[in-house]
Write a protein that holds these residues in place. Structure first.
Motif, short mmCIF file in Angstrom:
data_model
loop_
_atom_site.label_atom_id
_atom_site.label_comp_id
_atom_site.label_asym_id
_atom_site.label_seq_id
_atom_site.Cartn_x
_atom_site.Cartn_y
_atom_site.Cartn_z
N UNK A 131 6.30 17.28 -5.14
CA UNK A 131 4.89 17.09 -4.86
C UNK A 131 4.16 17.16 -6.20
N UNK A 132 3.05 16.51 -6.39
CA UNK A 132 2.20 15.91 -5.37
C UNK A 132 2.47 14.42 -5.13
N UNK A 133 3.63 13.91 -5.57
CA UNK A 133 3.91 12.48 -5.44
C UNK A 133 3.79 11.95 -4.03
N UNK A 134 4.45 12.63 -3.10
CA UNK A 134 4.40 12.17 -1.71
C UNK A 134 2.99 12.29 -1.16
N UNK A 135 2.35 13.40 -1.41
CA UNK A 135 0.98 13.61 -0.93
C UNK A 135 -0.01 12.60 -1.49
N UNK A 136 0.13 12.30 -2.77
CA UNK A 136 -0.77 11.32 -3.38
C UNK A 136 -0.54 9.92 -2.82
N UNK A 137 0.72 9.56 -2.64
CA UNK A 137 0.99 8.22 -2.09
C UNK A 137 0.46 8.12 -0.66
N UNK A 138 0.57 9.20 0.11
CA UNK A 138 0.00 9.20 1.46
C UNK A 138 -1.52 9.04 1.38
N UNK A 139 -2.17 9.81 0.51
CA UNK A 139 -3.63 9.79 0.40
C UNK A 139 -4.14 8.42 -0.04
N UNK A 140 -3.44 7.78 -0.94
CA UNK A 140 -3.85 6.44 -1.40
C UNK A 140 -3.79 5.45 -0.24
N UNK A 141 -2.68 5.44 0.49
CA UNK A 141 -2.55 4.53 1.63
C UNK A 141 -3.60 4.80 2.70
N UNK A 142 -3.82 6.06 2.99
CA UNK A 142 -4.79 6.46 4.00
C UNK A 142 -6.20 6.03 3.58
N UNK A 143 -6.51 6.20 2.31
CA UNK A 143 -7.83 5.80 1.79
C UNK A 143 -8.05 4.31 1.90
N UNK A 144 -7.00 3.53 1.64
CA UNK A 144 -7.10 2.08 1.76
C UNK A 144 -7.44 1.69 3.20
N UNK A 145 -6.77 2.32 4.15
CA UNK A 145 -7.03 2.01 5.56
C UNK A 145 -8.48 2.36 5.91
N UNK A 146 -8.96 3.50 5.42
CA UNK A 146 -10.37 3.87 5.67
C UNK A 146 -11.33 2.89 5.01
N UNK A 147 -10.99 2.43 3.82
CA UNK A 147 -11.83 1.46 3.13
C UNK A 147 -11.95 0.17 3.94
N UNK A 148 -10.84 -0.29 4.49
CA UNK A 148 -10.87 -1.49 5.32
C UNK A 148 -11.67 -1.24 6.59
#
Length: 159
Positions: A131-148
């Motif tokens: 960590x925080x690699x897995x957590x950051x990759x999750x947060x980036x993907x989640x943020x993209x979905x929220x942005x859309x």
């Protein structure tokens, strides 16, 4: 044209929709591969959750020892569950986003970042990376979905 349904031929000709279809297919295939990876780990670790899956290893008490959990199998299962929790919303929200008329460059940025983040998340889970690699990759993907999702709501409700 506002308020009219798009014809399927219009969707196929729409570059944003084609980009969405491409990246949605990539992440859905990646998610499907997690099932195969889980099966591989179950077989190689001889850790099964259903009695009928142990029958090739014997009967009765001999087979029961293979009804168990294994940390590696559970790790892959958690990665797969995380895919379900994140790729399914991307699939729906991404479709609505693609239909909301975004610029191609912005849409590609969203789709590519999400896809890259999910692939990195899977690698971080399977290798495992600290960590925080897995957590950051999750947060980036989640943020993209929220942005859309925000763009869809802004377009639909004129926020």
């Amino acid at each position: 044209r506002r308020g009219e349904m798009a014809k399927s031929t219009q969707l196929i000709d729409n570059e944003v929709f084609r980009a969405y279809a491409t990246y949605a297919a990539i992440v859905l295939i990646k998610m499907m591969l997690m099932s195969l990876i889980t099966a591989y780990f179950r077989i190689t670790r001889k850790a099964f959750s259903n009695p009928e899956d142990t029958e090739s290893f014997g009967k009765g008490e001999n087979a029961k020892k293979y009804l168990r959990t294994d940390p590696d199998v559970e790790r892959v299962r958690r990665g797969h569950l995380n895919d379900l929790e994140n790729i399914v919303p991307f699939f729906g929200i991404g479709l609505l986003y693609a239909l909301s008329g975004p610029e191609l460059s912005t849409a590609l940025l969203h789709f590519r970042i999400f896809t890259g983040a999910r692939i990195l998340h899977t690698l971080a889970y399977l290798i495992p990376l600290p960590q925080p690699g897995r957590g950051l990759s999750w947060a980036v993907g989640y943020s993209v979905t929220f942005s859309m999702a925000y763009k869809v709501l802004k377009t639909a409700w004129l926020l």
